[in-house]
Each structure stands twice: as C-alpha cells, then as structure tokens.
Design a protein around this motif. Structure first.
Motif, PDB file in Angstrom:
ATOM      1  N   GLY A 231       0.683  -1.265  -0.258  1.00 42.27           N
ATOM      2  CA  GLY A 231       0.043   0.143   0.138  1.00 42.27           C
ATOM      3  C   GLY A 231       1.074   0.790  -0.103  1.00 42.27           C
ATOM      4  N   ASP A 232       0.579   2.035  -1.107  1.00 36.52           N
ATOM      5  CA  ASP A 232       0.918   4.287  -1.271  1.00 36.52           C
ATOM      6  C   ASP A 232       0.754   4.255   0.881  1.00 36.52           C
ATOM      7  OD1 ASP A 232      -1.823   4.588  -0.963  1.00 36.52           O
ATOM      8  OD2 ASP A 232      -1.038   5.257  -3.309  1.00 36.52           O
ATOM      9  N   SER A 233       0.067   3.800   1.276  1.00 41.88           N
ATOM     10  CA  SER A 233       0.016   4.048   2.587  1.00 41.88           C
ATOM     11  C   SER A 233       0.153   3.735   3.686  1.00 41.88           C
ATOM     12  CB  SER A 233      -1.578   4.769   2.826  1.00 41.88           C
ATOM     13  OG  SER A 233      -2.462   5.985   2.020  1.00 41.88           O
ATOM     14  N   ASP A 234       1.088   2.758   3.824  1.00 42.57           N
ATOM     15  CA  ASP A 234       1.481   1.802   4.670  1.00 42.57           C
ATOM     16  C   ASP A 234       1.907   2.930   6.273  1.00 42.57           C
ATOM     17  OD1 ASP A 234       3.312   0.010   6.115  1.00 42.57           O
ATOM     18  OD2 ASP A 234       2.682  -1.425   4.526  1.00 42.57           O
ATOM     19  N   PRO A 235       1.992   2.900   7.464  1.00 48.57           N
ATOM     20  CA  PRO A 235       2.284   2.779   7.935  1.00 48.57           C
ATOM     21  C   PRO A 235       3.650   2.325   8.710  1.00 48.57           C
ATOM     22  CG  PRO A 235       0.446   2.049   9.329  1.00 48.57           C
ATOM     23  CD  PRO A 235       0.768   1.779   7.599  1.00 48.57           C
ATOM     24  N   TYR A 236       4.412   1.216   7.866  1.00 43.82           N
ATOM     25  CA  TYR A 236       5.788   0.624   8.809  1.00 43.82           C
ATOM     26  C   TYR A 236       6.073   1.101   7.446  1.00 43.82           C
ATOM     27  CZ  TYR A 236       2.699  -1.207  12.134  1.00 43.82           C
ATOM     28  OH  TYR A 236       2.006  -0.995  13.863  1.00 43.82           O
ATOM     29  N   PHE A 237       6.316   0.203   6.362  1.00 46.52           N
ATOM     30  CA  PHE A 237       7.099   0.262   5.671  1.00 46.52           C
ATOM     31  C   PHE A 237       6.633   1.164   4.607  1.00 46.52           C
ATOM     32  CE2 PHE A 237       6.921  -3.808   7.257  1.00 46.52           C
ATOM     33  CZ  PHE A 237       8.350  -3.437   8.349  1.00 46.52           C
ATOM     34  N   ALA A 248      14.496  -6.213  -7.244  1.00 49.77           N
ATOM     35  CA  ALA A 248      16.365  -7.608  -7.123  1.00 49.77           C
ATOM     36  C   ALA A 248      15.898  -8.697  -7.570  1.00 49.77           C
ATOM     37  CB  ALA A 248      15.964  -7.773  -5.635  1.00 49.77           C
ATOM     38  N   GLY A 249      14.729  -8.886  -8.390  1.00 49.98           N
ATOM     39  CA  GLY A 249      14.265 -10.470  -9.387  1.00 49.98           C
ATOM     40  C   GLY A 249      13.080  -9.952  -9.353  1.00 49.98           C
ATOM     41  N   PRO A 250      13.349 -11.398 -10.637  1.00 48.37           N
ATOM     42  CA  PRO A 250      11.490 -10.855 -11.810  1.00 48.37           C
ATOM     43  C   PRO A 250      10.365 -11.404 -10.713  1.00 48.37           C
ATOM     44  CG  PRO A 250      13.024 -13.296 -12.434  1.00 48.37           C
ATOM     45  CD  PRO A 250      13.686 -12.773 -11.098  1.00 48.37           C
ATOM     46  N   ALA A 251       9.775 -10.099 -10.832  1.00 50.31           N
ATOM     47  CA  ALA A 251       8.395 -10.438  -9.837  1.00 50.31           C
ATOM     48  C   ALA A 251       7.855  -9.332 -10.046  1.00 50.31           C
ATOM     49  CB  ALA A 251       9.004  -9.449  -8.456  1.00 50.31           C
ATOM     50  N   GLU A 252       5.932  -9.061  -9.946  1.00 46.61           N
ATOM     51  CA  GLU A 252       4.977  -8.118 -10.245  1.00 46.61           C
ATOM     52  C   GLU A 252       4.872  -7.249  -9.063  1.00 46.61           C
ATOM     53  OE1 GLU A 252       0.199  -8.422 -11.770  1.00 46.61           O
ATOM     54  OE2 GLU A 252       1.867 -10.209 -11.897  1.00 46.61           O
ATOM     55  N   LEU A 253       5.074  -6.453  -9.403  1.00 44.18           N
ATOM     56  CA  LEU A 253       4.688  -5.154  -8.052  1.00 44.18           C
ATOM     57  C   LEU A 253       3.405  -4.535  -8.232  1.00 44.18           C
ATOM     58  CD1 LEU A 253       5.796  -3.331  -6.102  1.00 44.18           C
ATOM     59  CD2 LEU A 253       6.769  -1.826  -7.284  1.00 44.18           C
ATOM     60  N   TRP A 254       2.696  -4.579  -6.970  1.00 42.32           N
ATOM     61  CA  TRP A 254       0.979  -4.327  -6.874  1.00 42.32           C
ATOM     62  C   TRP A 254       1.353  -2.699  -5.869  1.00 42.32           C
ATOM     63  CZ3 TRP A 254      -2.858  -8.462  -6.738  1.00 42.32           C
ATOM     64  CH2 TRP A 254      -3.186  -8.830  -7.868  1.00 42.32           C
ATOM     65  N   LEU A 255       1.113  -1.689  -6.971  1.00 41.77           N
ATOM     66  CA  LEU A 255       0.759  -0.240  -5.158  1.00 41.77           C
ATOM     67  C   LEU A 255      -0.521  -0.362  -5.257  1.00 41.77           C
ATOM     68  CD1 LEU A 255       4.036   1.961  -6.352  1.00 41.77           C
ATOM     69  CD2 LEU A 255       4.345   0.176  -4.576  1.00 41.77           C
ATOM     70  N   GLU A 256      -1.017  -0.451  -4.332  1.00 39.69           N
ATOM     71  CA  GLU A 256      -2.472  -0.190  -3.907  1.00 39.69           C
ATOM     72  C   GLU A 256      -2.325   1.306  -3.502  1.00 39.69           C
ATOM     73  OE1 GLU A 256      -4.539  -2.954  -4.823  1.00 39.69           O
ATOM     74  OE2 GLU A 256      -3.214  -3.604  -5.784  1.00 39.69           O
ATOM     75  N   ARG A 257      -3.152   2.555  -4.564  1.00 41.67           N
ATOM     76  CA  ARG A 257      -3.731   3.967  -3.675  1.00 41.67           C
ATOM     77  C   ARG A 257      -4.372   3.555  -2.244  1.00 41.67           C
ATOM     78  NH1 ARG A 257      -3.640   8.250  -6.763  1.00 41.67           N
ATOM     79  NH2 ARG A 257      -2.663   7.057  -8.579  1.00 41.67           N
ATOM     80  N   GLY A 258      -4.026   4.202  -1.845  1.00 42.63           N
ATOM     81  CA  GLY A 258      -5.001   4.317  -0.550  1.00 42.63           C
ATOM     82  C   GLY A 258      -4.417   3.733   0.777  1.00 42.63           C
TER      83      GLY A 258
END
Length: 281
Positions: A231-237, A248-258
C-alpha cells in the motif's frame, strides 16, 4: 536467534482432504508445535472471476496463509483472508511460533521459515498438487525467504509466492510504527506487552547469525512466480521497500492506492485479485 537448514517433520490429526474445516497440530524440524487449520475449497468446477466464468481444477490448489507479527490463525483478518481464498482453492492457515496457540517463541522472521515449511508440507500431504504461499508483513518476509530456501525440497517448496506489505531489509526503524515494534521486540517491558497484551511470546536473544534478508532472497526464487503487493499509505514500510523487492529479481509489483498495512488493510476486492493471480499456473 539463529537459522538452521529448513525442513519439516510433523504430526497432524487429519490424514486427507475433508469436507469441512479441520484443525491440526504440526511439528517443525526444530520440534515446535504449530496450530493449523485446513479449509477446503468452497467452489467446485466452474469459477466466477473478474474476467468471467471459467472451469478450473480448484481442488488441486492450496493457498497457505502466513500472518503478520502479533497475528494468529484465529484473528478476524486472517479468517477473512482464508474465506476469500477458499472460494478459489483449499486454504491452510496457521499460527507462527510464539503466536496464538502455537508453541515456542517468535524469532520475528528467522526460524518462522520452518513453521511455513511444515504448513506447506501438510498441504501437500492433504493431497494438493499445487501449493501457493501468501504472506503479510512479517509473514511476507517469511514467504520470500522460504521460497528461496525450500525450492529444492519437493515436499516443502511453493509453486507461487505473494508477499503483502513485506519489509525489504531487516532492522528498519524509519517510521514511528516500526520504532514501536522494535521497542516491543528488544525491551523486556515491550516483550511483556507482547506476551500479555497481544498473545505474542518473543524470543529475548538477538539473531546469530543474521538470516538472509527478504531482498537477498528474491533473486533466488525464480522461476517460481512472485507477486509483491504494497500500500502507498503503509505506516510501517514506505514504498521503497516493495520497489527494492521487485527490482531484486523477476517479480510483479502492485502498489495499491490508499492501502495501509498487511492483512488488516487488504480488502475483499484485493484478496479476490490475489486469488485470481494465484489461479494462473
């Protein structure tokens, strides 16, 4: 805290796939008792997804869910994730060592790979031909390390990996939330809060040696499919963590709004999308 070769021996009270949820006690290779629950797939034959209705051999697939720090198999957010995935596959949930009704003490991502390996092995012994792992926060770091370390073990390996809200590196203290987590892990008073307030028993020794970090594990996972969700609002990381993992390697990335953090922030729509992703061989 220390690492050792990942492997599993276990005992379970369920010998085969059964029509309803079943509880079992697993035993890890270092002798820790782990509570686990198997929930069979609710759907047989045709499956309705965002892309339409299709036929799928869903009973052949199991999703093993690895919860976050201070979670457990019976926490509402974990049960909600299990129900969402059970619409598409069988589901195994469990409590990491030191959490819930499991034995031992938490090593906060190190020896927890042995707990996950026991759960994956149980899923295969239940009869599932394909097993995927989905981890949240600490569980996200564990599924990444497990996928790298157990890839040559036919019984414990995973066929697909999803890490949700996972850290990329250890000892991160860059947010107030993570500074509170480190206080709980490293201070005697914090460990008392964990034990009596959050039902989480935390080991009092430092890692020795320091285990492979999640970002170091990622390049070793291929060719197993890997999805990073954050999440783009993650309070930890903050978002540099998922971006580092995906780079770092072959991977699909989902950045979730809010979206916030881990299983508590993963809504039903996101869980359904993850289930869709996992259903693709």
């Amino acid at each position: 805290m220390s690492s050792e070769k990942e492997g599993v021996r276990h005992t379970a009270d369920v010998p085969s796939i059964t029509p309803g949820p079943s509880r079992a006690t697993l035993r890890t290779s270092d002798g820790v008792r782990i509570e686990a629950v198997h929930s069979p797939c609710e759907t047989r034959g045709t499956v309705r997804t965002a892309q339409g209705v299709h036929t799928a051999s869903v009973p052949d697939t199991a999703v093993v869910v690895a919860h976050g720090f201070t979670g457990s198999v019976d926490r509402p957010a974990v049960r909600r994730a299990a129900r969402a995935f059970a619409r598409r596959a069988g589901v195994v949930t469990f409590s990491f060592r030191g959490h819930g009704g499991s034995g031992g003490r938490s090593t906060v991502g190190d020896r927890e790979v042995l707990d996950l390996a026991a759960a994956v092995r149980w899923a295969r012994e239940l009869g599932y031909a394909r097993v995927a792992t989905v981890g949240f926060s600490m569980g996200g770091s564990v599924v990444l390390r497990h996928a790298a370390l157990a890839k040559d073990d036919p019984g414990a390996r995973t066929d697909a990996v999803v890490a949700v809200s996972a850290p990329a590196r250890w000892y991160y203290r860059g947010t107030p939330a993570m500074r509170r987590v480190h206080w709980m892990i490293t201070r005697p008073a914090g460990r008392l809060v964990g034990r009596y307030g959050l039902r989480t028993r935390i080991h009092d020794r430092d890692w020795d040696p320091v285990p492979m970090s999640p970002v170091e594990a990622v390049p070793l996972i291929a060719p197993v499919p890997l999805l990073i969700v954050h999440g783009d609002s993650d309070p930890y990381f903050p978002v540099d963590h998922p971006r580092s993992l995906a780079a770092a390697g072959p991977a699909e990335l989902w950045l979730e709004r809010g979206m916030g953090h881990a299983e508590n922030a993963a809504d039903d729509a996101l869980l359904a999308r993850i289930a869709d992703w996992l259903s693709v061989p």
